[in-house]
Scaffold this motif. Structure first.
Motif, short mmCIF file in Angstrom:
data_model
loop_
_atom_site.label_atom_id
_atom_site.label_comp_id
_atom_site.label_asym_id
_atom_site.label_seq_id
_atom_site.Cartn_x
_atom_site.Cartn_y
_atom_site.Cartn_z
N ARG A 1 0.85 -1.19 0.00
CA ARG A 1 0.00 0.00 0.00
C ARG A 1 0.88 1.23 0.00
NH1 ARG A 1 -3.71 -1.01 4.44
NH2 ARG A 1 -2.98 -3.15 4.31
N THR B 1 2.54 4.19 1.41
CA THR B 1 2.84 4.66 2.76
C THR B 1 3.99 5.65 2.68
OG1 THR B 1 4.45 2.86 3.06
CG2 THR B 1 2.22 2.49 3.91
N SER C 1 7.65 6.65 2.81
CA SER C 1 8.76 5.82 2.36
C SER C 1 10.08 6.57 2.45
CB SER C 1 8.52 5.35 0.92
OG SER C 1 8.52 6.45 0.05
N ALA C 2 11.14 5.83 2.64
CA ALA C 2 12.48 6.41 2.75
C ALA C 2 13.50 5.29 2.61
CB ALA C 2 12.65 7.08 4.12
N ARG D 1 11.44 7.04 13.13
CA ARG D 1 11.55 7.94 11.98
C ARG D 1 10.43 8.98 11.97
NH1 ARG D 1 14.84 7.13 7.58
NH2 ARG D 1 14.08 9.23 7.20
N LEU D 2 9.20 8.54 12.30
CA LEU D 2 8.06 9.46 12.23
C LEU D 2 7.74 10.12 13.57
CD1 LEU D 2 5.65 7.55 9.80
CD2 LEU D 2 7.41 9.25 9.29
N VAL E 1 6.42 -9.39 10.39
CA VAL E 1 5.86 -10.41 9.50
C VAL E 1 6.74 -11.66 9.54
CG1 VAL E 1 5.27 -10.96 7.11
CG2 VAL E 1 4.81 -8.67 8.02
N PHE F 1 12.07 1.80 3.88
CA PHE F 1 10.65 1.80 4.23
C PHE F 1 9.89 2.06 2.94
CE2 PHE F 1 13.23 3.59 7.58
CZ PHE F 1 12.68 3.21 8.79
N SER F 2 9.02 1.16 2.53
CA SER F 2 8.20 1.44 1.34
C SER F 2 7.08 0.42 1.20
CB SER F 2 9.03 1.46 0.06
OG SER F 2 9.53 0.18 -0.23
N GLY F 3 5.99 0.85 0.64
CA GLY F 3 4.87 -0.04 0.35
C GLY F 3 4.28 -0.69 1.58
N GLY F 4 4.50 -0.09 2.75
CA GLY F 4 3.94 -0.66 3.97
C GLY F 4 4.85 -1.67 4.65
N TYR F 5 6.11 -1.74 4.21
CA TYR F 5 7.07 -2.66 4.83
C TYR F 5 8.38 -1.95 5.13
CZ TYR F 5 3.94 -6.47 3.62
OH TYR F 5 2.85 -7.30 3.56
N TYR G 1 5.60 -5.01 8.88
CA TYR G 1 4.46 -4.37 8.22
C TYR G 1 4.12 -3.10 8.99
CZ TYR G 1 -0.61 -3.90 7.46
OH TYR G 1 -1.86 -3.43 7.20
N PHE G 2 3.84 -2.01 8.28
CA PHE G 2 3.34 -0.82 8.98
C PHE G 2 2.31 -0.09 8.13
CE2 PHE G 2 5.32 2.82 6.80
CZ PHE G 2 6.35 2.22 6.08
N LYS G 3 1.51 0.71 8.80
CA LYS G 3 0.42 1.44 8.17
C LYS G 3 0.63 2.90 8.49
CE LYS G 3 -4.20 -0.57 7.69
NZ LYS G 3 -5.28 -1.24 8.43
N GLY G 4 0.77 3.74 7.51
CA GLY G 4 0.89 5.16 7.85
C GLY G 4 1.89 5.87 6.98
#
Lengths: 266, 266
Positions: free
Chosen positions: A109, A111, A113-114, B196-197, B206, B236-240, B263-266
């Motif tokens: 999905r 999200t 990204s970095a 990071r955020l 996972v 970090f990309s695509g929710g992973y 896995y992450f959402k956001g």
């Protein structure tokens, strides 16, 4: 057909099983190149009609040498969630398991990204001569390898202080990248202990894990271009070494991170 | 009995199966702390009468949340070689698979050895105050965590440019280290994307892989001392996101290298 695709040409054999065969073009010291076995297992999931999404992660365990001839792959979806799916795989010959694997497939999905690391410095592949590895292994001919750093040690060179190898690599003949091809490239490196000790010795991958960062469009956008692949070990002891590697796209995309534990004698 | 040992107290249930139960002391946001699940799976192999050697590598796949109550672990030796043994494991509740794993056990031999990396700089754990993580999670109390770098971000701090966390950690109450305890520590880090955020968001491991570098005497020599554990992500990309971590002994021994895809959402 490119010999990579020939090796991954599997026939359905019922109950999620697929039949394949080893190819002389992929022969390694003992059995086939581990990367082609890993790619074949990934493809075995990709071919399942109930496969959900694209490759997210793969772990392959090398239990025993695959001998020349036919093999059977069983693939079982153990769990299908909304966003991912977990598989257990076995590759057998005459009911003797030679390779086991677990795979995670799934949806990605959008999200935040970095990428926190940068590719190692390297001249363009066009400025480097293609290497002919000295070990006389058949499968090397299926790749165009151009070493930036840590090429196969020549006998007169002796050992190296660090285990880093960096090379540009692409399929030979060139072939558009897909998840299976990226999987094979993750195992492209000769054992790190050769570089440290300056000589070849008995060694083999026991287990390899790949985390796929690139989604399908990003992988497709690589076309048949070179990948900049870099690997190093952290610790050698008790007959084992760990290897961490990253394949990078020419544009600076970190396509995957991959790790393996390697057995060695010496 | 230390609550770590209570969680790993498995009862034989025939056919290589072992019965266990979740412990409220190990509760995470959803289900138990992933590290205790991984340790329980490793212990399930250690308890098998036909187990050959000590832990070499472990991969654990988190398929679905484990709910409070009993679970059953099945462990099957798929291949026993002279120097190693490959296992496939499943943890189920009411025949629903929640966790799968592959493990390599084996013998180590004296070989050439070297460690290529060094532990991150850190003051002694005695000079650092114990942290009380802010998320109110029960299982944190089972560890004495002393952050050197990259502690849980406070709301006013905002995001961080790099995802590195380094901490001294040991069991609370202290307990002599073994392979199972080291396994749990490999999953000690909160998700790198929080750092990071600068905020917590839905995230979960996972799949996790551990390569054990330390042999049994080296692990035993850690006693109940602190381990210096450091982790970072690469992309970090695509929710992973991928996380790479190393637990170090106080004397500078690299005990393991461990990797996970989160896995992450956001």
């Amino acid at each position: 057909m490119n010999c990579f695709d020939t090796a991954l040409d599997l026939q359905p054999a019922g109950d999620g099983r697929l039949r394949g065969r080893t190819m002389p073009e992929w022969a390694n010291m003992v059995g086939p190149f581990g990367g082609i076995t890993a790619a074949t297992l990934l493809r075995a999931v990709e071919l399942q009609p109930d496969r959900h999404g694209r490759p997210i992660a793969l772990t392959v365990n090398y239990l025993a040498p695959i001998v020349d001839g036919d093999f059977m792959i069983s693939a079982r979806a153990v769990k299908t969630n909304r966003s991912n799916q977990h598989w257990i795989l076995q590759l057998s010959q005459d009911d003797d398991v030679k390779t086991s694997a677990t795979a995670v497939f799934g949806l990605r999905r959008d999200t935040w990204s970095a990428t926190e690391i940068v590719p190692p410095p390297a001249p363009r592949p066009e400025e480097i001569t293609r290497s002919r590895p000295p070990f006389g292994l058949v499968w090397f001919d299926n790749y165009d390898m151009r070493f930036v750093d840590g090429a196969f040690p020549a006998p007169e060179e002796g050992g190296s202080e660090v285990s880093t190898t960096t090379l540009w690599v692409r399929d030979n003949p060139p072939r558009p990248m897909d998840f299976a091809a990226l999987t094979a490239v993750c195992d492209i490196f000769y054992p790190r202990v050769y570089l440290r000790l300056g000589r070849a010795l008995p060694a083999g991958t026991v287990t390899m894990t790949i985390y796929f960062h690139a989604d399908e469009p990003e992988i497709r956008s690589q076309g048949d271009d070179f990948v900049l692949a870099t690997a190093r070990a952290h610790r050698f002891s008790g007959g084992y070494l760990d290897q961490t590697a990253q394949p990078w796209g020419r544009s600076g995309a970190l396509l995957a991170t991959t790790h393996q534990f390697v057995y060695f004698k010496g």
